[in-house]
Structures are given as C-alpha cells and as structure tokens.
Design a protein around this motif. Structure first.
Motif, PDB file in Angstrom:
ATOM      1  N   HIS A  38     -23.626  13.048  -7.433  1.00 14.18           N
ATOM      2  CA  HIS A  38     -24.667  13.856  -6.795  1.00 14.18           C
ATOM      3  C   HIS A  38     -25.168  13.211  -5.501  1.00 14.18           C
ATOM      4  N   ALA A  39     -24.239  12.669  -4.729  1.00 14.90           N
ATOM      5  CA  ALA A  39     -24.568  12.052  -3.442  1.00 14.90           C
ATOM      6  C   ALA A  39     -23.630  12.639  -2.379  1.00 14.90           C
ATOM      7  N   LYS A  40     -23.887  12.235  -1.124  1.00 12.54           N
ATOM      8  CA  LYS A  40     -23.100  12.714   0.009  1.00 12.54           C
ATOM      9  C   LYS A  40     -22.704  11.534   0.883  1.00 12.54           C
ATOM     10  N   LEU A  41     -21.738  11.769   1.768  1.00 17.32           N
ATOM     11  CA  LEU A  41     -21.352  10.728   2.716  1.00 17.32           C
ATOM     12  C   LEU A  41     -22.554  10.217   3.507  1.00 17.32           C
ATOM     13  N   GLU A  42     -23.482  11.111   3.797  1.00 20.12           N
ATOM     14  CA  GLU A  42     -24.667  10.740   4.573  1.00 20.12           C
ATOM     15  C   GLU A  42     -25.548   9.721   3.842  1.00 20.12           C
ATOM     16  N   ASN A  43     -25.336   9.564   2.538  1.00 20.96           N
ATOM     17  CA  ASN A  43     -26.108   8.590   1.763  1.00 20.96           C
ATOM     18  C   ASN A  43     -25.549   7.173   1.859  1.00 20.96           C
ATOM     19  N   VAL A  44     -24.320   7.049   2.368  1.00 20.80           N
ATOM     20  CA  VAL A  44     -23.701   5.731   2.514  1.00 20.80           C
ATOM     21  C   VAL A  44     -24.296   5.055   3.743  1.00 20.80           C
ATOM     22  N   VAL A  45     -24.705   3.798   3.590  1.00 17.91           N
ATOM     23  CA  VAL A  45     -25.347   3.085   4.706  1.00 17.91           C
ATOM     24  C   VAL A  45     -24.432   2.061   5.367  1.00 17.91           C
ATOM     25  N   LYS A  46     -23.320   1.692   4.702  1.00 13.75           N
ATOM     26  CA  LYS A  46     -22.452   0.665   5.279  1.00 13.75           C
ATOM     27  C   LYS A  46     -21.013   0.842   4.807  1.00 13.75           C
ATOM     28  N   PHE A  47     -20.092   0.669   5.739  1.00 13.36           N
ATOM     29  CA  PHE A  47     -18.667   0.669   5.447  1.00 13.36           C
ATOM     30  C   PHE A  47     -18.072  -0.624   5.981  1.00 13.36           C
ATOM     31  N   ASN A  48     -17.205  -1.263   5.204  1.00 10.15           N
ATOM     32  CA  ASN A  48     -16.386  -2.378   5.660  1.00 10.15           C
ATOM     33  C   ASN A  48     -14.960  -1.858   5.746  1.00 10.15           C
ATOM     34  N   ILE A  49     -14.372  -1.970   6.914  1.00 10.86           N
ATOM     35  CA  ILE A  49     -13.028  -1.448   7.136  1.00 10.86           C
ATOM     36  C   ILE A  49     -12.110  -2.605   7.487  1.00 10.86           C
ATOM     37  N   TYR A  50     -11.004  -2.694   6.780  1.00 13.84           N
ATOM     38  CA  TYR A  50     -10.007  -3.730   7.030  1.00 13.84           C
ATOM     39  C   TYR A  50      -8.788  -3.081   7.668  1.00 13.84           C
ATOM     40  N   LEU A  51      -8.438  -3.521   8.869  1.00 14.99           N
ATOM     41  CA  LEU A  51      -7.275  -2.999   9.583  1.00 14.99           C
ATOM     42  C   LEU A  51      -6.293  -4.117   9.850  1.00 14.99           C
ATOM     43  N   VAL A  52      -5.018  -3.767   9.784  1.00 13.59           N
ATOM     44  CA  VAL A  52      -3.996  -4.741  10.136  1.00 13.59           C
ATOM     45  C   VAL A  52      -4.054  -4.946  11.652  1.00 13.59           C
ATOM     46  N   GLN A  53      -3.993  -6.209  12.047  1.00 15.40           N
ATOM     47  CA  GLN A  53      -4.043  -6.567  13.460  1.00 15.40           C
ATOM     48  C   GLN A  53      -3.098  -5.687  14.275  1.00 15.40           C
ATOM     49  N   GLY A  54      -3.581  -5.189  15.405  1.00 18.17           N
ATOM     50  CA  GLY A  54      -2.762  -4.357  16.282  1.00 18.17           C
ATOM     51  C   GLY A  54      -3.087  -2.883  16.203  1.00 18.17           C
ATOM     52  N   GLN A  55      -3.806  -2.462  15.151  1.00 19.40           N
ATOM     53  CA  GLN A  55      -4.194  -1.057  15.060  1.00 19.40           C
ATOM     54  C   GLN A  55      -5.420  -0.812  15.936  1.00 19.40           C
ATOM     55  N   ASN A  56      -5.512   0.399  16.471  1.00 19.11           N
ATOM     56  CA  ASN A  56      -6.641   0.782  17.310  1.00 19.11           C
ATOM     57  C   ASN A  56      -7.743   1.367  16.427  1.00 19.11           C
ATOM     58  N   PRO A  57      -8.864   0.673  16.265  1.00 25.90           N
ATOM     59  CA  PRO A  57      -9.923   1.188  15.392  1.00 25.90           C
ATOM     60  C   PRO A  57     -10.551   2.471  15.910  1.00 25.90           C
ATOM     61  N   GLN A  58     -10.409   2.746  17.192  1.00 26.72           N
ATOM     62  CA  GLN A  58     -11.029   3.938  17.771  1.00 26.72           C
ATOM     63  C   GLN A  58     -10.512   5.212  17.108  1.00 26.72           C
ATOM     64  N   LYS A  67     -17.487  13.306  11.225  1.00 26.24           N
ATOM     65  CA  LYS A  67     -18.152  13.523   9.928  1.00 26.24           C
ATOM     66  C   LYS A  67     -19.669  13.417  10.036  1.00 26.24           C
ATOM     67  N   TRP A  68     -20.153  12.539  10.897  1.00 26.99           N
ATOM     68  CA  TRP A  68     -21.595  12.318  11.020  1.00 26.99           C
ATOM     69  C   TRP A  68     -22.177  12.997  12.250  1.00 26.99           C
ATOM     70  N   LYS A  69     -21.455  13.929  12.823  1.00 27.25           N
ATOM     71  CA  LYS A  69     -21.894  14.630  14.032  1.00 27.25           C
ATOM     72  C   LYS A  69     -23.301  15.204  13.837  1.00 27.25           C
ATOM     73  N   GLY A  70     -24.202  14.816  14.727  1.00 26.38           N
ATOM     74  CA  GLY A  70     -25.563  15.324  14.669  1.00 26.38           C
ATOM     75  C   GLY A  70     -26.466  14.635  13.664  1.00 26.38           C
ATOM     76  N   ASN A  71     -25.933  13.765  12.838  1.00 26.53           N
ATOM     77  CA  ASN A  71     -26.746  13.065  11.840  1.00 26.53           C
ATOM     78  C   ASN A  71     -27.247  11.757  12.450  1.00 26.53           C
ATOM     79  N   ILE A  72     -28.551  11.560  12.470  1.00 26.58           N
ATOM     80  CA  ILE A  72     -29.117  10.353  13.081  1.00 26.58           C
ATOM     81  C   ILE A  72     -28.946   9.123  12.200  1.00 26.58           C
ATOM     82  N   ASN A  73     -28.585   9.309  10.932  1.00 28.60           N
ATOM     83  CA  ASN A  73     -28.422   8.185   9.998  1.00 28.60           C
ATOM     84  C   ASN A  73     -26.962   7.758   9.906  1.00 28.60           C
ATOM     85  N   PHE A  74     -26.384   7.360  11.035  1.00 28.96           N
ATOM     86  CA  PHE A  74     -25.002   6.907  11.064  1.00 28.96           C
ATOM     87  C   PHE A  74     -24.910   5.572  10.336  1.00 28.96           C
TER      88      PHE A  74
END
Length: 89
Positions: A38-58, A67-74
C-alpha cells in the motif's frame, strides 16, 4: 527492498545492454512490491544504484525524472560505479 534487477515476472532479463529499459523494468518491479504494501514510488526516499564502470548513468536517471515528473519529493539517488556484478548481464 534490495537487489532488484531488470527481470520480468517470468524471470527473463529485460533490456540487455540498454540501461534505460533496464531502469524502467526495475522501477516497475519496485512499484509492484510497493503496491503490495500500500505504498508508491513517491514514498521511497533513497535509491542506491550500482553500475558497471563505463555505463552512462544519465540514461537511467532520465527514467527517474520521468517517473517523478512534477513531484517535489524526488528521492536521493546515489550512483556507485563497480568493476563487475555477479551476473554480467
């Protein structure tokens, strides 16, 4: 919630070599888990993302922006570059 990857409901990898498609699948998976609680993505406050070296995080970050377009609680997003993962795909 931890260790999410880009597999669909049948366990098939989505978007091999495409960080944007993989990010979309991962956020979809996380959203399904949150809905069960009973939660939404907007309720998540932190993400840790692991990328293999060389990938473009953008490429993945663009999905977060959509996903968070217009939401001030990024959420806080921490990106860590690593040399490899247990599953190279």
């Amino acid at each position: 919630m931890g260790g999410q990857n880009a597999v669909d409901e049948e366990g098939i990898l989505v978007g091999k070599g495409d960080l944007k498609k993989q990010t979309e699948q991962i956020l979809s998976n996380i959203n399904k888990i949150l809905e069960k609680c009973h939660a939404k993505l907007e309720n998540v406050v932190k993400f840790n993302i692991y990328l293999v070296q060389g990938q473009n995080p953008q490429e993945g970050f663009q999905v977060f922006q959509e996903k968070w377009k217009g939401n001030i609680n990024f959420p806080t997003v921490t990106v860590l570059f690593i040399s490899g993962m247990g599953n190279p795909n």
